[in-house]
Design a protein around this motif. Structure first.
Motif, short mmCIF file in Angstrom:
data_model
loop_
_atom_site.label_atom_id
_atom_site.label_comp_id
_atom_site.label_asym_id
_atom_site.label_seq_id
_atom_site.Cartn_x
_atom_site.Cartn_y
_atom_site.Cartn_z
N ASN A 55 -92.34 -57.66 -11.11
CA ASN A 55 -90.96 -58.08 -10.85
C ASN A 55 -90.30 -58.78 -12.03
N THR A 188 -83.83 -56.68 -0.77
CA THR A 188 -85.20 -56.76 -0.28
C THR A 188 -85.16 -56.99 1.22
N ALA A 189 -86.33 -57.05 1.80
CA ALA A 189 -86.39 -57.24 3.26
C ALA A 189 -85.88 -58.64 3.61
N ILE A 192 -87.89 -62.14 4.92
CA ILE A 192 -89.33 -61.92 4.88
C ILE A 192 -90.06 -63.06 4.17
N SER A 193 -89.36 -63.84 3.37
CA SER A 193 -89.99 -64.92 2.62
C SER A 193 -90.69 -65.89 3.56
N TYR A 213 -96.04 -55.58 -3.63
CA TYR A 213 -94.58 -55.60 -3.47
C TYR A 213 -94.15 -56.57 -2.37
N VAL A 214 -94.89 -56.60 -1.27
CA VAL A 214 -94.54 -57.51 -0.19
C VAL A 214 -94.69 -58.96 -0.65
N ARG A 215 -95.72 -59.25 -1.45
CA ARG A 215 -95.88 -60.60 -2.00
C ARG A 215 -94.71 -60.96 -2.92
N ASP A 216 -94.20 -59.96 -3.67
CA ASP A 216 -93.05 -60.22 -4.52
C ASP A 216 -91.84 -60.68 -3.70
N TRP A 217 -91.77 -60.27 -2.45
CA TRP A 217 -90.67 -60.67 -1.57
C TRP A 217 -90.91 -62.05 -0.96
#
Length: 229
Positions: A55, A188-189, A192-193, A213-217
């Motif tokens: 990212n 982003t989603a 989600i954070s 990628y989910v961790r990046d969010w």
């Protein structure tokens, strides 16, 4: 057609006439296009193929998008050729950066046949492959890596490889680029954070990439290959 293009490019290199075109380039899109183009070949060999763009990589940089694509197509195409089980994985990171420029690093990892130290020493020489049996079994001109290395150098970077025979290889290269225009942040989603997310995917590589990628969010993730795992 690939062989003809390689011979034409090599002829331009020898004549000092190979040129690059600097334009605004979306690195994520470029890598994704390469993976999409070669995904069917990977599926036919029952291989996983995936990529992760850190990212920190800018949304746009100024470089020769077509030549970056050509380098990646060569490296990933080689990985597919010499990998019979497992996976091919592209990882893009920022090696260094300033306010106006960025050095990007691309790693192409595979779980293929690997290379001996002797074969590695010949890798980037024109018309050379690992050994004579490589040409007989897999074909090719032995020009792709030599051309790719020259392109990388034209783009202000370096290329090298690391390998363990029987376990796989990592080909990596860098490019120097100017930062492109700043774009609005990609969506982003929402919300989600801080959430806890289960990534349920059978393929190990796909599961690892999706979790990154989910961790990046900003989410906390767990991964499993089946609902019972």
């Amino acid at each position: 057609l690939t062989i003809i293009n390689e011979i034409l490019d090599f002829s331009k290199i020898e004549a000092g006439r190979l040129e690059i075109e600097i334009i605004d380039c979306n690195v994520r899109t470029t890598v994704e296009e390469v993976v999409e183009l070669l995904a069917e070949q990977a599926m036919q060999k029952n291989l996983e193929i995936g990529f992760y763009v850190d990212n920190r990589v800018p949304a746009t940089v100024r470089t020769d998008q077509g030549r970056v694509r050509q380098i990646l197509l060569n490296l990933v195409g080689n990985a597919l050729k010499f990998t019979h089980a497992g996976q091919i994985y592209i990882h893009v990171t920022v090696a260094s950066e300033t306010e106006s420029s960025v050095e990007l690093r691309f790693d192409v990892n595979d779980t293929g046949i690997g290379l001996t130290a002797e074969a590695r020493a010949r890798l980037f020489q024109p018309f050379q492959q690992a050994d004579s049996s490589t040409t007989r079994k897999y074909g090719g001109t032995g020009l792709g890596l030599a051309i790719s290395k020259h392109l990388v150098e034209l783009l202000g970077g370096v290329m090298d490889a690391a390998s363990v025979p029987g376990e796989g290889s990592v080909f990596h290269f860098t490019i120097a680029a100017q930062r492109g225009p700043r774009l609005a942040a990609a969506p982003t989603a929402a919300g989600i954070s801080g959430a806890r997310v289960l990534v349920l995917v059978a393929g190990k590589l796909t599961r690892i990439v999706l979790r990154r990628y989910v961790r990046d969010w900003g989410a906390v993730t767990d991964g499993a290959r089946t609902i019972d795992a």
